[in-house]
Design a protein around this motif. Sequence first.
Motif, PDB file in Angstrom:
ATOM      1  N   CYS A 242     136.741   6.704 104.834  1.00  0.00           N
ATOM      2  CA  CYS A 242     136.782   8.166 104.841  1.00  0.00           C
ATOM      3  C   CYS A 242     135.550   8.746 104.143  1.00  0.00           C
ATOM      4  O   CYS A 242     135.463   8.748 102.919  1.00  0.00           O
ATOM      5  N   GLU A 243     134.607   9.228 104.908  1.00  0.00           N
ATOM      6  CA  GLU A 243     133.397   9.834 104.362  1.00  0.00           C
ATOM      7  C   GLU A 243     133.041  11.040 105.226  1.00  0.00           C
ATOM      8  O   GLU A 243     132.962  10.934 106.443  1.00  0.00           O
ATOM      9  N   VAL A 244     132.875  12.200 104.579  1.00  0.00           N
ATOM     10  CA  VAL A 244     132.582  13.431 105.311  1.00  0.00           C
ATOM     11  C   VAL A 244     131.371  14.130 104.704  1.00  0.00           C
ATOM     12  O   VAL A 244     131.096  14.003 103.519  1.00  0.00           O
ATOM     13  N   LYS A 245     130.670  14.870 105.540  1.00  0.00           N
ATOM     14  CA  LYS A 245     129.536  15.663 105.060  1.00  0.00           C
ATOM     15  C   LYS A 245     130.082  16.847 104.268  1.00  0.00           C
ATOM     16  O   LYS A 245     131.026  17.508 104.692  1.00  0.00           O
ATOM     17  N   SER A 246     129.476  17.116 103.131  1.00  0.00           N
ATOM     18  CA  SER A 246     129.914  18.223 102.288  1.00  0.00           C
ATOM     19  C   SER A 246     129.616  19.557 102.967  1.00  0.00           C
ATOM     20  O   SER A 246     128.461  19.833 103.307  1.00  0.00           O
ATOM     21  N   PRO A 247     130.641  20.384 103.157  1.00  0.00           N
ATOM     22  CA  PRO A 247     130.399  21.685 103.777  1.00  0.00           C
ATOM     23  C   PRO A 247     129.804  22.713 102.811  1.00  0.00           C
ATOM     24  O   PRO A 247     129.274  23.730 103.249  1.00  0.00           O
TER      25      PRO A 247
ATOM     26  N   CYS B   6     123.984  10.983  98.205  1.00  0.00           N
ATOM     27  CA  CYS B   6     123.042  11.369  99.245  1.00  0.00           C
ATOM     28  C   CYS B   6     122.832  10.218 100.220  1.00  0.00           C
ATOM     29  O   CYS B   6     122.578   9.085  99.812  1.00  0.00           O
ATOM     30  N   LYS B   7     122.951  10.517 101.501  1.00  0.00           N
ATOM     31  CA  LYS B   7     122.686   9.544 102.557  1.00  0.00           C
ATOM     32  C   LYS B   7     121.976  10.271 103.680  1.00  0.00           C
ATOM     33  O   LYS B   7     122.473  11.285 104.178  1.00  0.00           O
ATOM     34  N   ASN B   8     120.814   9.796 104.051  1.00  0.00           N
ATOM     35  CA  ASN B   8     120.003  10.416 105.104  1.00  0.00           C
ATOM     36  C   ASN B   8     119.746  11.894 104.823  1.00  0.00           C
ATOM     37  O   ASN B   8     119.862  12.737 105.703  1.00  0.00           O
ATOM     38  N   GLN B   9     119.459  12.188 103.590  1.00  0.00           N
ATOM     39  CA  GLN B   9     119.138  13.535 103.094  1.00  0.00           C
ATOM     40  C   GLN B   9     120.281  14.525 103.272  1.00  0.00           C
ATOM     41  O   GLN B   9     120.080  15.718 103.361  1.00  0.00           O
ATOM     42  N   GLU B  10     121.519  14.032 103.318  1.00  0.00           N
ATOM     43  CA  GLU B  10     122.705  14.874 103.382  1.00  0.00           C
ATOM     44  C   GLU B  10     123.694  14.422 102.318  1.00  0.00           C
ATOM     45  O   GLU B  10     123.765  13.251 101.987  1.00  0.00           O
ATOM     46  N   CYS B  11     124.440  15.382 101.783  1.00  0.00           N
ATOM     47  CA  CYS B  11     125.459  15.081 100.783  1.00  0.00           C
ATOM     48  C   CYS B  11     126.721  14.626 101.498  1.00  0.00           C
ATOM     49  O   CYS B  11     127.328  15.372 102.246  1.00  0.00           O
TER      50      CYS B  11
END
Length: 72
Positions: free
Chosen positions: A28-33, A63-68
């Motif tokens: 379960c991993e989601v991009k921070s909105p 941070c992964k691929n310049q996204e939180c």
Amino acid sequence: MKILLTALCFFLFVLIAAQEAVVQIEGCEVKSPTFNGHCNDPISDKICDINCRFGEGLINGSCKNQECMCVC
């Protein structure tokens, strides 16, 4: 001998069940909105983690691929 075999079977069952639980949690991993900006240095990585834990109530973030990305 019967007790040893029973104990071994029980131990193997617990070991397999624990492994399955770990695999489910890691998925379960989601991009921070709510995280704004790029995530490309150690400071923004820490801010991402704090944002995910306290701002969104999730387990942690990084941070992964310049996204939180937050772990739920």
